[in-house]
Motif scaffolding. Structure first.
Motif: not given
Ligand code: UDP
Ligand code: MG
Length: 329
Positions: A129-134, A203-206
């Motif tokens: 689950v991704r923590s943020e979508r920044k 944390e989902r990266g680029e």
């Protein structure tokens, strides 16, 4: 006791990023093997989803240079979900657990440790689950939020902020393979299996390199797929709308009769034209929604293979027991 782990990675035109992904995962595997968490016959399974670039050649080279890398090649581009399924079906009878992740390193390989811990603790399914979508664009972030809300409103049990980065035990994989549908929406199907599950936040990266394979058009198609394969709520909405319009039309009828008998000339053009257009529009939308379902029934009824495997670069000992007869080797 160490387990045999397969990591399934769907790849469509990923030549720009594949070597980097392979190197990152190789390093991760090396440390997991030396910690005794996974066995040294654990594998990284790339699924080439009909790429037009050098992707398959790179997978071949990787396999040739290091047996930790395996690859399967699909005949033509079958789409992300089918590619994942092809990999999982191949891995199901060979591994103790399989992880799926994207080829572009947006899914953090370091989250694998936590997934394996949860697996060891008894979870059959571990959702990343991704923590943020920044890192996503504002557009993608907002449309994704709307989509999750919509799915929940329609009654599909999808896990919030979870895409296709997850671990599944062999038992859960066998269960998944009993689902015969061709309209695949894995993140909706897997919670239906109902085995013990856990979540791991990352944390989902680029995207490390290359371009997204999900343009807006594909995103919309995928969202429609998600809704229509899990809910008939849109059809019910049409019925409710129909009743509502029918009710309004009775009011309009009464109103026009009253106007007629009280001797007022019927006011005409604007309301007539407006109602013709609005009802016409609603009818078209309703037909479209019905058509969406009928189209899906049509596709399901054909029972076509979901993918066809043309080549499997594997260890000699690995002879997968393909439960899914729609996958042909
Ligand atoms: N992918 C695939 N087949 C397709 C489209 C995408 O196998 O038809 C793979 C792609 O190579 C990647 C993953 O699915 O590993 C997710 O795609 P992408 O990163 O382009 O999507 P985004 O993260 O932009 O939503
Ligand atoms: Mg991506």
């Amino acid at each position: 006791m160490s387990i045999r782990l397969f990591t399934v990675i769907p790849c469509f035109d990923e030549e720009a990023v594949l070597r980097e992904t392979a190197a990152r995962l190789r390093a991760k595997y090396a440390s997991l093997v030396s910690d005794g968490v996974i066995s040294d016959d654990s594998r990284i399974l790339f699924v080439n989803d009909g790429s037009d670039d050098a992707t398959w050649q790179i997978i071949r080279d990787l396999h040739g240079g290091d047996p930790v890398f395996q690859g399967i090649s699909l005949a033509g581009n079958c789409g992300h979900q089918n590619a994942l399924l092809a990999g999982l079906n191949t891995a199901a009878s060979l591994c103790d657990a399989a992880i799926t992740m994207d080829a572009d390193l947006q899914d953090d390989p370091d989250a694998i440790d936590a997934m394996l811990e949860k697996y060891a603790g008894g979870a059959d399914i571990v959702y990343g689950v991704r923590s943020e979508r920044k890192k996503d664009s504002i557009f993608k972030r907002n449309t994704a939020q709307v989509f999750y809300r919509l799915m929940h409103a329609m009654g599909a049990k999808i896990v919030y902020n979870h895409a296709d980065f997850r671990l599944m035990s062999a038992r859960a994989l066998q269960a998944l393979l009993q689902f015969g549908e061709v309209n695949l929406f894995l993140r909706g199907m897997i919670p239906m299996i109902g085995f013990p599950s856990a979540e791991v936040t990352y944390e989902r990266g680029e995207r490390a390199a290359g371009k997204s394979k999900y343009p807006v058009k594909a995103m919309v198609r995928f969202a429609v797929q998600g809704i229509t394969s899990f809910s008939v709520e849109p059809i019910r909405m049409i019925t409710r709308l129909g009743f509502f319009i029918f009710f309004v039309s009775i009011l309009v009828l009464i109103y026009s009769l009253v106007r007629h008998y009280t001797g007022h000339t019927i006011t005409g053009w604007t309301t007539t034209v407006l109602s013709v257009w609005s009802i016409g529009g609603l009818m078209m939308i309703s037909l479209g929604v019905l058509g969406e379902y009928i189209g899906r029934i049509y596709m399901e009824s054909k029972g076509r293979p979901r993918y066809i495997i043309t080549e499997y670069l594997k260890d000699e000992k690995d002879t997968p027991d393909l439960i899914d007869r729609k996958g042909i080797v």
